[in-house]
Design an enzyme around this catalytic site. Sequence first.
Site: not given
Ligand code: PLP
Length: 423
Positions: A302, A382, A262-264, A353-354
């Site tokens: 971030r 993100y 599940e890469p993001g 304003c922080e």
């Molecule tokens: C369950 C799950 N899968 C996948 C991801 C994606 O992670 P990343 O963006 O580090 O690849 C996340 C993010 O934290 C997550 O909580």
Amino acid sequence: MCDGVPLAAIATAVGTPVYVYSAALLRDRYRAFDEAFGGYPHALHYALKANSTLAIARLLRDLGSAVDANSVWEIEVARRAGFEPRQIVFTGVGKSPAELECAVALGVKAINVESAGELARLEALAAKLARTVRFAIRINPDIDAKSHPHISTGLRINKFGVPLDEARALLRTAAARQRLSLVALHVHVGSQITSLDPLRRAASLAADVSADLLRQGFQLEYVDLGGGLGVSYDGGAAPSIAEYVGALVEEIRRTSLPIVLEPGRSIAAPAGVLLARVIDVKPRDASSDFAIIDAGMTELLRPALYNAYHAIEPISTPGASPTEPASAPPDREPLRRAGTDATRLYEVVGPVCESSDVVGRDRTLPVLSPDDVVAIRDAGAYGSAMASNYNRRPLPAEVLVDGGEWRVIRRRQTIDDQLALET
Ligand SMILES: Cc1ncc(COP(=O)(O)O)c(C=O)c1O
């Protein structure tokens, strides 16, 4: 430049702040994952939470990606982006009854269960809807990912998943559950992880538990190893996609199970920059100035949330040639404005304003003036996904550069868009 298109031209045409993404780099990163598996069976479920802008979700779908969704709303985005229910895994530590019901009715590939209570609720729901529900158990392996505490998820004290001993007990009950079908184990120990060790250990544990389950006669279909691979925001070391995938395959191969990832961040982060314009410059102390830009924690949370580092570079004005070629490696040296070597130390801050609204601390940059445009790098993940309306600031525009052309994939929000919800 982004793939041959001057960023300055986009900033002028669309205004700032604006996210700009490279379709070519998104494709390269996705393909790097896919190819790293060699012949090993796998499925990539891009984590929508990193960036779920529709055009980006569609681009990844066209490459053959599936998705990981973290809410029913991300599931809906996935559906509108053209993903089939069987291409969606649904994770989340607090799935509401309505969200669970939607996922069950849709028939997603798996619901990644995060507690004994959730499993019981799922069983009741399956009975109510007379559906067989495919599920995975997310194990909490109590592994320190050594990432920022806010994005570490694999320690027992973190809210995510089911501790291993409890998971083993829960799994013993799985076979007897009516209408529930255990298809996988799931593990995800955090994000922005720059050492392979925790990722490898989590995979090894998932392989051990999966092998046990296979011996007990469970017909597991795959093992889901989550996301988590970090990227180099500051030029420091990070494993390559090939090293990461290679390590995971090495751990899982003995089970012969296909791997779901599940890469993001590792797909989207390097593929995006946030362009912002300098609004004002004013003295800070004897040696530095504030550079106040028109993007801050509302556009890119971030830095304020995690003290995260993003390289910041002024972009050259059209016609001026930077002293580095556009294709220079991302060594984080700021580009120099043609004809001047003058630099200055800046606290680069947003307009919100922080006091925590700092985008970059202590940055030595070419001398900045109001109206200059800066690029905040590696902002594709993100970034826009975490943007907010604080101070009633509009969500920024987003642009996709593809094949030397660019187009707006999300227009800037207007105040009417915001107020449309209110009476
Ligand atoms: C369950 C799950 N899968 C996948 C991801 C994606 O992670 P990343 O963006 O580090 O690849 C996340 C993010 O934290 C997550 O909580």
